[in-house]
Design an enzyme around this catalytic site. Structure first.
Site, mmCIF file in Angstrom:
data_model
loop_
_atom_site.group_PDB
_atom_site.id
_atom_site.type_symbol
_atom_site.label_atom_id
_atom_site.label_comp_id
_atom_site.label_asym_id
_atom_site.label_seq_id
_atom_site.Cartn_x
_atom_site.Cartn_y
_atom_site.Cartn_z
ATOM 1 N N SER A 139 -6.884 34.781 6.437
ATOM 2 C CA SER A 139 -6.773 33.737 5.421
ATOM 3 C C SER A 139 -7.287 32.426 6.009
ATOM 4 O O SER A 139 -7.270 32.235 7.238
ATOM 5 C CB SER A 139 -5.303 33.574 5.025
ATOM 6 O OG SER A 139 -5.102 32.390 4.276
ATOM 7 N N TYR A 152 3.503 32.215 7.373
ATOM 8 C CA TYR A 152 2.335 32.882 6.765
ATOM 9 C C TYR A 152 1.076 32.517 7.559
ATOM 10 O O TYR A 152 0.310 33.398 7.970
ATOM 11 C CB TYR A 152 2.183 32.493 5.296
ATOM 12 C CG TYR A 152 0.977 33.171 4.670
ATOM 13 C CD1 TYR A 152 0.943 34.550 4.508
ATOM 14 C CD2 TYR A 152 -0.150 32.439 4.290
ATOM 15 C CE1 TYR A 152 -0.172 35.187 3.974
ATOM 16 C CE2 TYR A 152 -1.266 33.067 3.755
ATOM 17 C CZ TYR A 152 -1.269 34.439 3.603
ATOM 18 O OH TYR A 152 -2.378 35.077 3.088
HETATM 19 P P1 NDP Z 1 -1.566 41.053 -4.000
HETATM 20 O O1 NDP Z 1 -0.144 40.637 -3.994
HETATM 21 O O2 NDP Z 1 -2.287 41.091 -5.300
HETATM 22 O O3 NDP Z 1 -1.728 42.474 -3.288
HETATM 23 C C1 NDP Z 1 -1.046 42.730 -2.074
HETATM 24 C C2 NDP Z 1 -1.118 44.208 -1.747
HETATM 25 O O4 NDP Z 1 -0.415 44.418 -0.507
HETATM 26 C C3 NDP Z 1 -0.455 45.082 -2.794
HETATM 27 O O5 NDP Z 1 -1.246 46.233 -3.024
HETATM 28 C C4 NDP Z 1 0.859 45.477 -2.160
HETATM 29 O O6 NDP Z 1 1.258 46.770 -2.559
HETATM 30 C C5 NDP Z 1 0.477 45.499 -0.670
HETATM 31 N N1 NDP Z 1 1.676 45.369 0.174
HETATM 32 C C6 NDP Z 1 2.433 44.270 0.378
HETATM 33 N N2 NDP Z 1 3.504 44.585 1.135
HETATM 34 C C7 NDP Z 1 3.415 45.909 1.411
HETATM 35 C C8 NDP Z 1 4.228 46.832 2.116
HETATM 36 N N3 NDP Z 1 5.364 46.455 2.719
HETATM 37 N N4 NDP Z 1 3.838 48.121 2.175
HETATM 38 C C9 NDP Z 1 2.710 48.530 1.575
HETATM 39 N N5 NDP Z 1 1.886 47.697 0.893
HETATM 40 C C10 NDP Z 1 2.261 46.417 0.800
HETATM 41 O O7 NDP Z 1 -2.292 40.036 -2.993
HETATM 42 P P2 NDP Z 1 -3.826 39.867 -2.513
HETATM 43 O O8 NDP Z 1 -4.678 40.949 -3.004
HETATM 44 O O9 NDP Z 1 -4.190 38.475 -2.805
HETATM 45 O O10 NDP Z 1 -3.607 39.965 -0.933
HETATM 46 C C11 NDP Z 1 -4.272 40.906 -0.119
HETATM 47 C C12 NDP Z 1 -4.388 40.301 1.266
HETATM 48 O O11 NDP Z 1 -5.190 39.131 1.193
HETATM 49 C C13 NDP Z 1 -3.066 39.866 1.885
HETATM 50 O O12 NDP Z 1 -3.080 40.186 3.269
HETATM 51 C C14 NDP Z 1 -3.073 38.343 1.686
HETATM 52 O O13 NDP Z 1 -2.304 37.687 2.662
HETATM 53 C C15 NDP Z 1 -4.532 38.057 1.833
HETATM 54 N N6 NDP Z 1 -5.033 36.809 1.251
HETATM 55 C C16 NDP Z 1 -4.846 36.493 -0.065
HETATM 56 C C17 NDP Z 1 -5.391 35.322 -0.571
HETATM 57 C C18 NDP Z 1 -5.209 34.898 -1.982
HETATM 58 O O14 NDP Z 1 -5.402 33.696 -2.278
HETATM 59 N N7 NDP Z 1 -4.875 35.787 -2.899
HETATM 60 C C19 NDP Z 1 -6.195 34.431 0.274
HETATM 61 C C20 NDP Z 1 -6.309 34.863 1.643
HETATM 62 C C21 NDP Z 1 -5.765 36.010 2.091
HETATM 63 P P3 NDP Z 1 2.734 47.176 -3.068
HETATM 64 O O15 NDP Z 1 3.422 45.950 -3.554
HETATM 65 O O16 NDP Z 1 2.492 48.212 -4.136
HETATM 66 O O17 NDP Z 1 3.381 47.776 -1.858
HETATM 67 C C1 8X3 Z 2 -3.764 32.691 0.884
HETATM 68 C C2 8X3 Z 2 -4.449 31.387 0.761
HETATM 69 O O1 8X3 Z 2 -4.132 28.871 0.722
HETATM 70 O O2 8X3 Z 2 -2.388 30.218 -0.275
HETATM 71 O O3 8X3 Z 2 -3.975 33.241 2.133
HETATM 72 O O4 8X3 Z 2 -2.636 30.125 2.115
HETATM 73 S S1 8X3 Z 2 -3.344 30.100 0.840
#
Ligand code: NDP
Ligand code: 8X3
Length: 253
Positions: A139, A152
């Site tokens: 991120s 985070y």
């Molecule tokens: P979502 O919440 O839409 O998706 C997150 C995914 O992670 C889900 O499929 C969820 O599946 C899975 N997950 C979370 N915890 C667990 C667990 N304990 N076991 C198995 N699976 C798990 O978020 P994003 O798609 O946005 O996030 C994906 C990645 O990108 C993350 O690492 C996030 O930190 C990162 N990110 C996101 C950003 C954003 O702005 N959206 C920016 C930068 C990074 P389920 O709940 O079914 O288990």
């Molecule tokens: C998710 C982006 O800006 O919410 O990784 O930290 S931010």
């Protein structure tokens, strides 16, 4: 197609957001996908949508025994993993450290750090044997601190630095390692972070023209599609509407 090009990808967190968009993107482009996550109904829906190029494995990534059982149960057709996409992760809470819940901090560390390294360690022999690749989702929070980002951001800084270290250790093996550091993208991320506050999520993304899950899936797929002699080390990307701000200064009186 070059024989070294990865063909089977394991995507953690494929029930929503980046992971689900990536599953669609890889399958549209002829790959096999192993999709993981905790929500069985979402995985079943993805299976119905994407068919037999997809294998679903429902488990909590923090549960090491369940993770190993899912890998052991892979059908032979899916056992040769060429690409590990470490995507599953979350933020929990937006409060400053002094008001944050310790349980939220532990959930983030267990998911974003401990589970990620456990799965990576487990799959390294396969990835080395197949001259495969690892793509880790970090991120912008890894580099740019903000109030309420505390653990985070720390967990994502770990993911970024671990990725670079992994690349150094895998020198000469042919295994490629990339870390992708996205900024704001609209997914379920903020609903999860706020423990279910859809209004807060809508407010954050409203009018901001954030990146989409498909934008990130396209970037992931582009990285995975590079020829074997080329390693993308790290990519940082943001929506055009997001940029940097200055330091905060507290003044007495
Ligand atoms: P979502 O919440 O839409 O998706 C997150 C995914 O992670 C889900 O499929 C969820 O599946 C899975 N997950 C979370 N915890 C667990 C667990 N304990 N076991 C198995 N699976 C798990 O978020 P994003 O798609 O946005 O996030 C994906 C990645 O990108 C993350 O690492 C996030 O930190 C990162 N990110 C996101 C950003 C954003 O702005 N959206 C920016 C930068 C990074 P389920 O709940 O079914 O288990
Ligand atoms: C998710 C982006 O800006 O919410 O990784 O930290 S931010």
């Amino acid at each position: 197609m070059n024989t070294h090009t990865p063909r089977t990808v394991l995507i953690t967190g494929a029930t929503a957001g980046f992971g689900r968009a990536a599953a669609r993107k890889f399958i549209d482009n002829g790959w096999q996908v192993i999709a993981t996550g905790r929500r069985a109904d979402r995985l079943d829906a993805l299976q119905a949508e994407l068919g037999n190029a997809l294998h679903i494995a429902c488990f909590d990534i923090r549960d090491e025994a369940a993770m190993r059982a899912a890998l052991d149960a892979l059908p032979e057709r899916f056992a040769g993993i060429d690409l590990l996409l470490n995507n599953a992760g979350l933020a929990q809470g937006t409060q400053p450290a002094q008001d944050a819940l310790l349980s939220d901090w532990k959930t983030m560390i267990d998911t974003n750090v401990t589970a990620l390294v456990t799965l990576t360690h487990t799959l390294l022999p396969t990835l080395i044997a197949r001259k495969g690749a690892v793509i880790n989702i970090s991120s912008t929070a890894a580099t740019y601190p903000y109030t309420g980002g505390n653990v985070y951001g720390g967990s994502k800084a770990f993911v970024s630095q671990f990725s670079l270290g992994l690349r150094a250790d895998l020198h000469g093996t042919g295994v490629r390692v990339t870390v992708i550091e996205p900024g704001m993208a609209e997914t379920e991320f903020t609903v999860v972070r706020t423990h279910g506050d859809q209004v807060a999520s809508d407010k954050l993304y409203g009018g901001a023209n954030p990146m989409t899950a498909e934008d990130i899936a396209d970037t992931i797929f582009w990285v995975a599609s590079q020829p074997p002699h080329l390693n993308i080390n790290r990519i940082e990307l943001m929506p055009t509407s997001q940029s940097f701000a200055g330091f905060q200064v507290h003044r007495e009186g």
